[in-house]
Design an enzyme around this catalytic site. Structure first.
Site, PDB file in Angstrom:
ATOM      1  N   GLY A  10       0.939  -1.196   0.061  1.00  0.00           N
ATOM      2  CA  GLY A  10       0.011   0.093   0.052  1.00  0.00           C
ATOM      3  C   GLY A  10       0.901   1.256   0.169  1.00  0.00           C
ATOM      4  O   GLY A  10       1.979   1.212  -0.071  1.00  0.00           O
ATOM      5  N   ASN A  32      -3.199  -8.263   0.369  1.00  0.00           N
ATOM      6  CA  ASN A  32      -4.139  -9.022  -0.542  1.00  0.00           C
ATOM      7  C   ASN A  32      -4.322  -8.165  -1.502  1.00  0.00           C
ATOM      8  O   ASN A  32      -5.272  -8.574  -2.441  1.00  0.00           O
ATOM      9  CB  ASN A  32      -5.426  -9.402   0.413  1.00  0.00           C
ATOM     10  CG  ASN A  32      -6.327  -8.376   0.622  1.00  0.00           C
ATOM     11  OD1 ASN A  32      -5.623  -7.235   0.548  1.00  0.00           O
ATOM     12  ND2 ASN A  32      -7.488  -8.545   1.200  1.00  0.00           N
ATOM     13  N   VAL A  57      -4.684 -10.868   5.858  1.00  0.00           N
ATOM     14  CA  VAL A  57      -4.156 -11.184   7.046  1.00  0.00           C
ATOM     15  C   VAL A  57      -5.507 -11.114   7.866  1.00  0.00           C
ATOM     16  O   VAL A  57      -5.396 -11.526   9.273  1.00  0.00           O
ATOM     17  CB  VAL A  57      -3.379 -10.072   7.560  1.00  0.00           C
ATOM     18  CG1 VAL A  57      -2.123 -10.149   6.860  1.00  0.00           C
ATOM     19  CG2 VAL A  57      -3.952  -8.577   7.643  1.00  0.00           C
ATOM     20  N   LYS A 105       3.045 -12.440  19.164  1.00  0.00           N
ATOM     21  CA  LYS A 105       3.323 -13.189  20.302  1.00  0.00           C
ATOM     22  C   LYS A 105       4.269 -14.451  20.378  1.00  0.00           C
ATOM     23  O   LYS A 105       4.871 -14.647  20.870  1.00  0.00           O
ATOM     24  CB  LYS A 105       1.886 -13.352  21.037  1.00  0.00           C
ATOM     25  CG  LYS A 105       1.903 -14.138  22.247  1.00  0.00           C
ATOM     26  CD  LYS A 105       0.681 -14.093  23.035  1.00  0.00           C
ATOM     27  CE  LYS A 105       0.419 -15.168  24.147  1.00  0.00           C
ATOM     28  NZ  LYS A 105       0.259 -16.676  23.598  1.00  0.00           N
ATOM     29  N   TYR A 145     -14.603   1.687   9.733  1.00  0.00           N
ATOM     30  CA  TYR A 145     -13.170   2.048   9.995  1.00  0.00           C
ATOM     31  C   TYR A 145     -12.719   2.510  11.608  1.00  0.00           C
ATOM     32  O   TYR A 145     -11.793   1.982  11.997  1.00  0.00           O
ATOM     33  CB  TYR A 145     -12.841   2.967   9.026  1.00  0.00           C
ATOM     34  CG  TYR A 145     -11.192   3.336   9.105  1.00  0.00           C
ATOM     35  CD1 TYR A 145     -10.225   2.455   8.527  1.00  0.00           C
ATOM     36  CD2 TYR A 145     -10.762   4.783   9.243  1.00  0.00           C
ATOM     37  CE1 TYR A 145      -8.929   2.773   8.351  1.00  0.00           C
ATOM     38  CE2 TYR A 145      -9.480   5.172   9.171  1.00  0.00           C
ATOM     39  CZ  TYR A 145      -8.544   4.114   8.720  1.00  0.00           C
ATOM     40  OH  TYR A 145      -7.220   4.420   8.740  1.00  0.00           O
ATOM     41  N   TYR A 159      -3.023  -7.070  24.985  1.00  0.00           N
ATOM     42  CA  TYR A 159      -1.958  -8.141  24.656  1.00  0.00           C
ATOM     43  C   TYR A 159      -0.691  -7.707  25.736  1.00  0.00           C
ATOM     44  O   TYR A 159      -0.053  -8.459  26.038  1.00  0.00           O
ATOM     45  CB  TYR A 159      -1.659  -8.251  23.264  1.00  0.00           C
ATOM     46  CG  TYR A 159      -2.350  -9.679  22.687  1.00  0.00           C
ATOM     47  CD1 TYR A 159      -3.683  -9.348  22.697  1.00  0.00           C
ATOM     48  CD2 TYR A 159      -1.754 -10.619  22.276  1.00  0.00           C
ATOM     49  CE1 TYR A 159      -4.489 -10.622  22.117  1.00  0.00           C
ATOM     50  CE2 TYR A 159      -2.275 -11.836  21.819  1.00  0.00           C
ATOM     51  CZ  TYR A 159      -3.714 -11.539  21.762  1.00  0.00           C
ATOM     52  OH  TYR A 159      -4.212 -12.715  21.171  1.00  0.00           O
TER      53      TYR A 159
END
Ligand code: UDP
Length: 314
Positions: A10, A32, A57, A105, A145, A159
């Site tokens: 991109g 993609n 993804v 991770k 978005y 996380y």
């Protein structure tokens, strides 16, 4: 480092590929191609430290070997694109974030999320500091978005807190430069294309809404510094020079030497629903903690961008 950049074909992702390769790192670009293009990375295909993988993804991601950093930049990012692809936009911000952060991770990699000034929605404070929680309509056309990116930030922080993952969040404000798509529908390519082809420059509404445009090299520098820093809370990266869209249209007309007239149009579709009335980054955090600030002014940035578009407009 061996770095995975999602959205690597991109506009922003490809500039990040360039930067990481220039710093001597190894880069895997994943895309993609829903809004990205291999044209943006064709100059890298012969580089032995560069690999391109065509993959969505939002589906499970497999990467062989060690990965030291994951930069999640995959997403439609122009209002037109996410209106056209609402479900993929929601998926890449949610499932795509889950998959990329899960990969980070598993590999023990540092994770950097591309977030956005859209998390502030149609802001009620101006400029927007990182401490502002935003004013987002979850069910409006931009919600796909904005909410996906807000979810992505929440997941990234979870996380970090729960798994101790090394995470970074960059909130990116309007950015322009070479490799933007000519027809992505945003103000910068629309205005430049219209000016170069002698068509009317279409200002939506009365043009009093404001934006603050940053040149792509400034963003890339901020992201590079952020990744290498130890700041695990969101950081705004943008140019604080705020102007009305009408003034911006006139700046583009002048920079191109065009005689196009500026016209006011009222799109009948959802394009301007919930269009933020003001937007300007408060960049004190980046200035203080990253010693970063924009270096490229509008005149220089527009000249580089116009030269790129000129070579593509027949
Ligand atoms: N805009 C405009 N004419 C155009 C395209 C956009 O006046 O042809 C306006 C749009 O309504 C918004 C601003 O320019 O107020 C910036 O829009 P853009 O799509 O570039 O990105 P946004 O900042 O809204 O994500």
């Amino acid at each position: 480092m061996r770095v995975l950049i999602t959205g690597g074909a991109g506009f922003l992702g490809s500039h990040l590929c360039d930067r990481f390769l220039a710093e001597g790192h190894t880069v895997i670009a994943m895309d993609n191609l829903i809004t990205g293009s291999t044209d943006n990375i064709s100059h890298l295909l012969g580089n032995e430290r560069f690999t391109f993988v065509k993959h969505n993804v939002s589906n499970y991601i497999y990467v062989d070997g060690a990965v030291d950093a994951v930069l999640h930049f995959a997403s439609p990012a122009s209002p037109n694109d996410y209106l056209e692809h609402p479900i993929p936009t929601l998926k890449v911000g949610s499932l795509g974030t889950l998959n990329t952060i899960g990969l980070a991770k598993a590999k023990g990699a540092r994770y950097l999320l591309a977030s956005t000034s859209e998390v502030y929605g149609d802001p009620l404070v101006n400029p927007q500091p990182e401490t502002y929680w935003g004013n987002v309509n979850p069910i409006g056309p931009r919600g796909v978005y904005d909410e996906a990116k807000r979810f992505a930030e929440a997941m990234t922080m979870a996380y970090r807190r729960y798994h101790g993952l090394e995470t970074r969040i960059v909130r990116i404000f309007n950015t322009y430069g070479p490799r933007m798509r000519l027809h992505d529908g945003r103000a910068v390519p629309n205005f430049i294309y219209q000016a170069l082809t002698g068509q009317p420059i279409t200002v939506y509404g009365d043009g009093s809404q404001t934006r603050s445009f940053q040149y792509v090299s400034d963003l890339v520098e901020g992201i590079y510094r952020l990744l290498l820093s130890d700041i695990d809370s969101p950081v705004n990266i943008g140019n604080p020079t705020e102007m009305s869209i009408l003034a911006f249209a006139e700046a583009v007309r002048e920079a191109t030497g065009s005689s196009s007239e500026v016209v006011f149009v009222q799109p009948a579709d959802e394009r301007v629903q919930d269009d933020p009335k003001v937007r300007r980054p408060d960049i004190r955090k980046a200035q203080a903690l990253l010693q970063w600030q924009p270096q490229v002014g509008l005149k220089q940035g527009l000249a580089e961008t116009i030269a790129y578009f000129r070579s593509r407009v027949v």
